[in-house]
Design an enzyme around this catalytic site. Structure first.
Site, PDB file in Angstrom:
ATOM      1  N   ASP A   1      12.331  28.963 -29.754  1.00 21.44           N
ATOM      2  CA  ASP A   1      11.494  28.775 -28.675  1.00 21.44           C
ATOM      3  C   ASP A   1      11.855  28.227 -27.463  1.00 21.44           C
ATOM      4  O   ASP A   1      11.105  28.478 -26.313  1.00 21.44           O
ATOM      5  CB  ASP A   1      10.184  27.920 -29.303  1.00 21.44           C
ATOM      6  CG  ASP A   1       9.560  28.805 -30.435  1.00 21.44           C
ATOM      7  OD1 ASP A   1       9.513  30.034 -30.536  1.00 21.44           O
ATOM      8  OD2 ASP A   1       9.292  27.907 -31.537  1.00 21.44           O
TER       9      ASP A   1
ATOM     10  N   CYS B   1       3.246   1.726   2.850  1.00 21.26           N
ATOM     11  CA  CYS B   1       4.719   1.022   2.602  1.00 21.26           C
ATOM     12  C   CYS B   1       5.798   2.182   1.781  1.00 21.26           C
ATOM     13  O   CYS B   1       6.814   2.396   2.306  1.00 21.26           O
ATOM     14  CB  CYS B   1       4.650  -0.192   1.662  1.00 21.26           C
ATOM     15  SG  CYS B   1       3.421  -1.380   2.502  1.00 21.26           S
TER      16      CYS B   1
ATOM     17  N   ASP C   1       8.098  25.145 -31.477  1.00 18.70           N
ATOM     18  CA  ASP C   1       9.092  24.092 -31.961  1.00 18.70           C
ATOM     19  C   ASP C   1       9.988  24.110 -32.114  1.00 18.70           C
ATOM     20  O   ASP C   1      10.907  23.166 -32.633  1.00 18.70           O
ATOM     21  CB  ASP C   1       8.197  23.356 -33.180  1.00 18.70           C
ATOM     22  CG  ASP C   1       8.261  24.386 -34.493  1.00 18.70           C
ATOM     23  OD1 ASP C   1       8.357  25.468 -34.032  1.00 18.70           O
ATOM     24  OD2 ASP C   1       8.483  23.818 -35.621  1.00 18.70           O
TER      25      ASP C   1
ATOM     26  N   CYS D   1       1.020  -1.079  -0.062  1.00 16.22           N
ATOM     27  CA  CYS D   1       0.111   0.067   0.000  1.00 16.22           C
ATOM     28  C   CYS D   1       0.950   1.533  -0.024  1.00 16.22           C
ATOM     29  O   CYS D   1       2.061   1.079   0.085  1.00 16.22           O
ATOM     30  CB  CYS D   1      -0.933   0.000   1.308  1.00 16.22           C
ATOM     31  SG  CYS D   1      -0.134   0.316   2.901  1.00 16.22           S
TER      32      CYS D   1
ATOM     33  N   ASP E   1       3.418  29.764 -31.155  1.00 18.29           N
ATOM     34  CA  ASP E   1       4.613  30.287 -32.181  1.00 18.29           C
ATOM     35  C   ASP E   1       3.820  29.908 -33.525  1.00 18.29           C
ATOM     36  O   ASP E   1       2.952  29.566 -33.617  1.00 18.29           O
ATOM     37  CB  ASP E   1       5.861  29.380 -31.885  1.00 18.29           C
ATOM     38  CG  ASP E   1       6.585  29.621 -33.187  1.00 18.29           C
ATOM     39  OD1 ASP E   1       6.921  30.850 -33.495  1.00 18.29           O
ATOM     40  OD2 ASP E   1       7.138  28.728 -33.773  1.00 18.29           O
TER      41      ASP E   1
END
Length: 701
Positions: free
Chosen positions: A599, A16, A595, A13, A413
């Site tokens: 940028d 732990c 891209d 769980c 852009d």
């Protein structure tokens, strides 16, 4: 600093995971990331610290650390939660049966002791061992509560049996039922949490397949042998036929076909692939036949990169979870205190019998559930990130997923983002120079640039003789600059570079020789077909849209008008873009999608940086989100998933807190039987997992 990446077996769980995390932080480890669902752990070991001692420490906590070069030991069936639950249920069923049937032998104290003892021993071997180790390391976990509660009921009953004190002292069924039902709860939680990682499990399955490796003998005859794809090496040649899974990342050198990339990119339609095209390992060739060179194997493949990033993101804790972890850390001592007060008040103030006071304090111990608070965020994050990955959206970190809810404006852009970046050559003109020399000079400059326009020129004019250039460098957002062997300076770029040489700003690219205009080129760049719909969806959700580009103002305004974008900032250098993003973020949380290299600074600065999969590596590394299908249409889904994942986290945390806030007082006031409490506690985590799994199917747009 050494980084350790491993798997940890035996975590049942989130408590732990928190125990291991706290242990590592206590030992001085840094950047600890752990996931219960994937059983994966990573942390940085400071210099001067023995990693072996730290790993042994985790093993001493009761878990099994498996390093990358090790195989997991096959666990005996009797150590599994399923076996322990079934074993305990067999002995517990008759104990509970005596509450409804009047079989005299079931009411015998020694019979009940005989039925309870195996359950208690199995429970203590599991919960008791975990409780002891957690206390030894100063980090009490939930198993401490279970151990004390079950032991109190068992010890009280055993005392009554040995001293022949009568039926009022027999609570063996409480002991057995608590342990059995908690085993059931842990088993259900384990399976529920595993279901939240379905998307990643499906991606991982795609990694393994068989491959047809090509060998050529001395006579030039090709032979095929079938090998495991993990045995492939970079440079190997393989044959892929219709219906085959592509074994590793590669480049096609013969043949063609249509590849189903839906599990990687979310794109439902098969993608046409021809010679020189790249293919991704794990995708499926739906029709056709091709031969390919292997270009990446193992951890270097796209699929491995995706899986690793998603796993890292799943183990990343958003701010809301850090609050829950702080509460979980003090939760067990607090509950122990409440249980003790409950016993004292009922026995000394409430004037109840000893058995009633004990049972009410036991009810407090078994109803409390710190695991729910630890599970609330990871369960939702795992489902949200998994659904995003399945739809071609790679989100780096749970923090990013949570931040989407605050975004109020998105900056785009232009070239390669709102437009396809697949430029078609328009008109061009060489001024006072040979046209072939003009094209060769342009090609020789642009081949050193990664801008979409440069890539288009390189593809269009490839094969022309190149000009010998020196001192080639790229001025981000402006263009290229170089010197030839005669000492002439060449410049190629936007109108910003050429404005001192001409007043004509109508062209995309200008070539200057020693500062004098030597020619220009126009390109036709079509808008992405999905761009207009994406802008409309964002505006419907109250998102302000902004175009930020280095291109000419006239062209930017034309595109903004066509798409319905709110604001335009054109002819911006990388520094100006960075400054503009900084200014916009002062007004509202801002995402940016771009891209190119120019940028990258702005992407890193924005609240959330978003990059397309065809972007430059610099842009992808700077971005928080990558749209793997290179499709803007995934952007609204990414934002929707972010908002609804956050909503699911809030719902989970509300349930976790309200459950404990209500259940503990109810148990302390005597309105809850310990057996019912154990059942409710076991199911509390399952409720969170089920609520999280809803996110896989929920409408988020």
């Amino acid at each position: 600093m050494e980084t350790i990446s491993c798997r940890v077996k035996g975590m049942n769980c989130s408590s732990c995971a928190l125990t291991i995390s706290k242990y590592l932080e206590k030992k001085g480890m840094e950047d600890v990331a752990i996931s219960v669902a994937t059983e994966e752990l990573s942390f940085n070991v400071p210099q001067g610290t023995d990693a072996g001692d730290v790993i042994n420490g985790i093993n001493n906590l009761g878990y099994e650390v498996i390093l990358p070069n090790q195989g997991a030991k096959k666990r005996p069936v009797y150590t599994t939660l399923t076996f322990k639950f079934i074993f305990c249920a067999i002995f517990t069923a008759p104990l509970l049966l005596h509450m409804w049937v009047n079989w005299h032998w079931l009411h015998n104290a020694w019979v009940q002791l005989a039925l309870t003892t195996p359950v208690y021993l199995v429970g203590m071997a599991h919960f008791g061992r975990s409780a002891f180790r957690s206390l030894r390391n100063g980090m009490a976990n939930m198993d401490v509560l279970i151990t004390i509660g079950a032991t109190a009921a068992f010890a009280y009953s055993l005392t009554g049996t040995l001293q022949h004190l009568g039926a009022d002292y027999l609570f063996y069924e409480t002991t057995a039922a608590i342990l059995t039902l908690v085993f059931l709860g842990n088993l259900l939680e384990e399976r529920s949490v595993k279901s939240t990682t379905t998307a990643i499990a499906e991606l991982a399955k795609m990694q393994h397949t068989m491959a047809r490796r090509i060998h050529t003998n001395a006579e030039g005859v090709e032979h095929i042998d079938e090998v495991d794809n993990n045995d492939l090496r970079t440079g190997d040649r393989v044959l892929v036929n219709t219906g085959d899974k592509i074994p590793m990342d590669g480049t096609i050198y013969w043949g063609s076909g249509h590849v189903n990339e839906s599990m990687i990119t979310g794109e439902s339609e098969p993608v046409a692939k021809n010679e020189k095209d790249k293919v991704i390992g794990g995708t499926i060739l739906e029709d056709g036949s091709l031969k390919m060179y292997i270009t990446a194997i193992g951890k270097d493949t796209v699929l491995s990169y995706i899986i690793d990033l998603v796993k890292q993101a799943q183990s990343n804790k958003p701010p809301m979870q850090k609050l829950a972890d702080k509460i979980s850390a003090i939760f067990v001592p607090l509950v122990l205190g409440i249980a003790l007060v409950t016993f004292l008040v009922w026995y000394f103030v409430g004037n109840t019998t000893l058995d009633v006071a004990i049972m009410r304090s036991v009810a407090v111990l078994v109803i409390a559930c710190p695991c729910a608070m630890g599970l609330a965020t990871p369960a939702a994050v795992m489902v949200g990130l998994g659904r995003a990955a399945r739809n071609g959206i790679l989100i780096k970190g749970a923090n990013t997923l949570e931040m989407f809810r605050n975004i109020r404006q998105i900056v785009f852009d232009k070239t390669g983002t709102l437009t396809t970046g697949k430029l078609q050559l328009g008109a061009w003109k060489a001024i006072d120079m040979d046209e072939t020399v003009f094209r060769s000079t342009v090609l020789s400059l642009e081949k050193f640039s990664s801008h979409p326009i440069a890539r288009s020129i390189t593809a269009l004019w490839k094969g022309l003789p190149e000009v010998a250039l020196q001192q080639i460098r790229e001025q981000k957002g402006i263009g290229m600059k170089a010197v030839d062997k005669e000492g002439d300076e060449w410049q190629l770029g936007s109108y910003i570079m050429a404005k001192n040489a001409t007043t004509d700003d109508a062209h995309n690219i200008y070539l200057l020789k020693n500062g004098v205009l030597a020619g220009w080129i126009d390109f036709i760049d079509e808008l992405r077909p999905e761009a207009k719909n994406v802008i409309e969806q964002l505006k419907q959700h109250g998102i302000r849209t902004i175009l930020l580009s280095g291109d000419m103002k006239r062209k930017c305004e034309q595109i903004a008008k066509e798409l319905g974008i709110d604001e335009v900032y054109a002819e911006q250098s990388p520094q100006q873009k960075l400054n503009k993003i900084d200014g916009l973020m002062q007004t509202a949380p801002t995402a940016m999608i771009g891209d190119g290299i120019n940028d990258a600074p702005a992407l890193a600065k924005a609240s959330i940086g978003i990059s397309l999969s065809d972007s430059t590596q610099v842009a992808m590394q700077s971005a928080n989100v990558i749209l793997l299908n290179n499709h803007l249409g995934a952007l609204p889904l990414a934002m929707g998933l972010g908002k609804h994942t956050y909503l699911t986290i809030k719902q989970n945390l509300f349930w976790a807190f309200i459950y404990n806030v209500v259940a503990i007082p109810v148990a302390a006031l005597g309105y809850l039987n310990p057996i019912i409490g154990a059942l409710i506690m076991g199911l509390s985590d399952v409720v969170l997992a089920i609520n999280s799994v809803r996110l896989r199917f929920k409408k988020v747009l």
